[in-house]
Scaffold this motif. Structure first.
Motif, PDB file in Angstrom:
ATOM      1  N   GLU A 173       0.826  -1.200   0.000  1.00 11.95           N
ATOM      2  CA  GLU A 173       0.000   0.000   0.000  1.00 11.95           C
ATOM      3  C   GLU A 173       0.866   1.258   0.000  1.00 11.95           C
ATOM      4  O   GLU A 173       0.594   2.223  -0.715  1.00 11.95           O
ATOM      5  CB  GLU A 173      -0.914   0.009   1.228  1.00 11.95           C
ATOM      6  N   MET A 174       1.945   1.240   0.810  1.00 13.36           N
ATOM      7  CA  MET A 174       2.848   2.378   0.855  1.00 13.36           C
ATOM      8  C   MET A 174       3.555   2.565  -0.483  1.00 13.36           C
ATOM      9  O   MET A 174       3.798   3.695  -0.918  1.00 13.36           O
ATOM     10  CB  MET A 174       3.872   2.200   1.974  1.00 13.36           C
ATOM     11  N   ARG A 175       3.882   1.467  -1.147  1.00 17.64           N
ATOM     12  CA  ARG A 175       4.508   1.563  -2.475  1.00 17.64           C
ATOM     13  C   ARG A 175       3.566   2.215  -3.481  1.00 17.64           C
ATOM     14  O   ARG A 175       3.981   3.034  -4.297  1.00 17.64           O
ATOM     15  CB  ARG A 175       4.919   0.174  -2.965  1.00 17.64           C
ATOM     16  N   HIS A 176       2.285   1.830  -3.408  1.00 20.83           N
ATOM     17  CA  HIS A 176       1.300   2.427  -4.315  1.00 20.83           C
ATOM     18  C   HIS A 176       1.194   3.931  -4.063  1.00 20.83           C
ATOM     19  O   HIS A 176       1.106   4.727  -5.005  1.00 20.83           O
ATOM     20  CB  HIS A 176      -0.057   1.760  -4.136  1.00 20.83           C
ATOM     21  N   ARG A 177       1.198   4.318  -2.786  1.00 22.66           N
ATOM     22  CA  ARG A 177       1.123   5.740  -2.458  1.00 22.66           C
ATOM     23  C   ARG A 177       2.360   6.479  -2.965  1.00 22.66           C
ATOM     24  O   ARG A 177       2.263   7.588  -3.486  1.00 22.66           O
ATOM     25  CB  ARG A 177       0.999   5.930  -0.949  1.00 22.66           C
ATOM     26  N   LEU A 178       3.521   5.857  -2.791  1.00 24.35           N
ATOM     27  CA  LEU A 178       4.764   6.473  -3.255  1.00 24.35           C
ATOM     28  C   LEU A 178       4.757   6.618  -4.767  1.00 24.35           C
ATOM     29  O   LEU A 178       5.190   7.646  -5.305  1.00 24.35           O
ATOM     30  CB  LEU A 178       5.958   5.630  -2.804  1.00 24.35           C
ATOM     31  N   ASN A 179       4.262   5.588  -5.471  1.00 23.69           N
ATOM     32  CA  ASN A 179       4.180   5.670  -6.935  1.00 23.69           C
ATOM     33  C   ASN A 179       3.256   6.799  -7.370  1.00 23.69           C
ATOM     34  O   ASN A 179       3.541   7.516  -8.342  1.00 23.69           O
ATOM     35  CB  ASN A 179       3.683   4.344  -7.504  1.00 23.69           C
TER      36      ASN A 179
END
Length: 235
Positions: free
Chosen positions: A68-74
């Protein structure tokens, strides 16, 4: 009272000890799978090499959060790239405007950049003056006529965004077909000079509350140039 209700009432009146909890979890081995939110409140030491399913489950939860954090960062990275593109296009537009020698050249630079660089569906720049003096992308309209047609859109010093009536849309964008939405920005220096607008056939493309920093910046540049540029390079 039924036997079931008696059992519930009795269970509520006593405190569970560790052994009772242990026996319950052994009997209901899928309890934590059915209630994964409880894993946030459990602390388990995983000291030896034998597999511990609870720890694996905790790792799985952390992995999901990491995704989820990766998606937000992307998403943040994509927004940053879009902002970089907007900055570069705005910079190129400002340079085009600064190179203009007269008002027709200024209007040409604005309209061409909106179409070619920003891929805006509809764009307009209208200055207050004698309509008979209009030529090319330099469009003059009498102040009184503008007030009559779209006076309500030019009351403030900030852009007004949203869906427009058919008569408002067709006045601002004469070549447009069906009415849609637009962002309309007054050009106000020492006096009311006119306005700029960008529009779309999509009624939801421009809406109240959207970011308008770009239009504010371009309007400031245009006001300063309009007030000092001649109507023609022959002057």
């Amino acid at each position: 009272m039924s036997a079931t209700n008696d059992a519930v009432a009795h269970s509520d009146s006593i405190s569970l000890d560790d052994e009772q909890v242990r026996e319950y979890l052994k009997t209901h081995s899928d309890f934590l799978q059915r209630h994964p939110d409880l894993l946030d409140h459990l602390h388990v030491n995983h000291a030896s090499g034998s597999a511990v399913s609870l720890v694996e489950k905790q790792v799985s939860v952390l992995r999901e959060r990491n995704m989820e954090m990766r998606h937000r960062l992307n998403a943040l990275t994509m927004n940053a790239r879009e902002n970089d593109k907007l900055y570069e296009r705005t910079r190129a537009l400002v340079l085009r405007l600064l190179d203009a020698k007269d008002l027709p050249g200024l209007c040409n630079a604005f309209m061409n950049s909106m179409r070619e660089d920003f891929e805006i569906e509809y764009a307009s720049i209208i200055l207050f003056g004698d309509p008979a003096e209009s030529r090319g992308n330099l469009r003059y309209e009498a102040n009184e006529k503008v007030k009559l047609e779209i006076g309500g859109l030019l009351k403030g010093r900030k852009p007004l965004c949203g869906a427009l009536r058919e008569d408002e849309f067709s006045f601002i964008f004469p070549r447009a077909g069906e009415p849609g939405s637009a962002a309309v920005m007054p050009l106000k220096g020492d006096d009311r000079l006119g306005f700029i607008a960008v529009g779309s056939s999509d009624a939801n493309r421009y809406y109240t509350g959207m970011g308008t920093l770009f239009l504010l910046h371009i309007a400031d540049v245009l006001v300063r140039l309009i007030e000092r540029l001649p109507d023609s390079d022959e002057h």
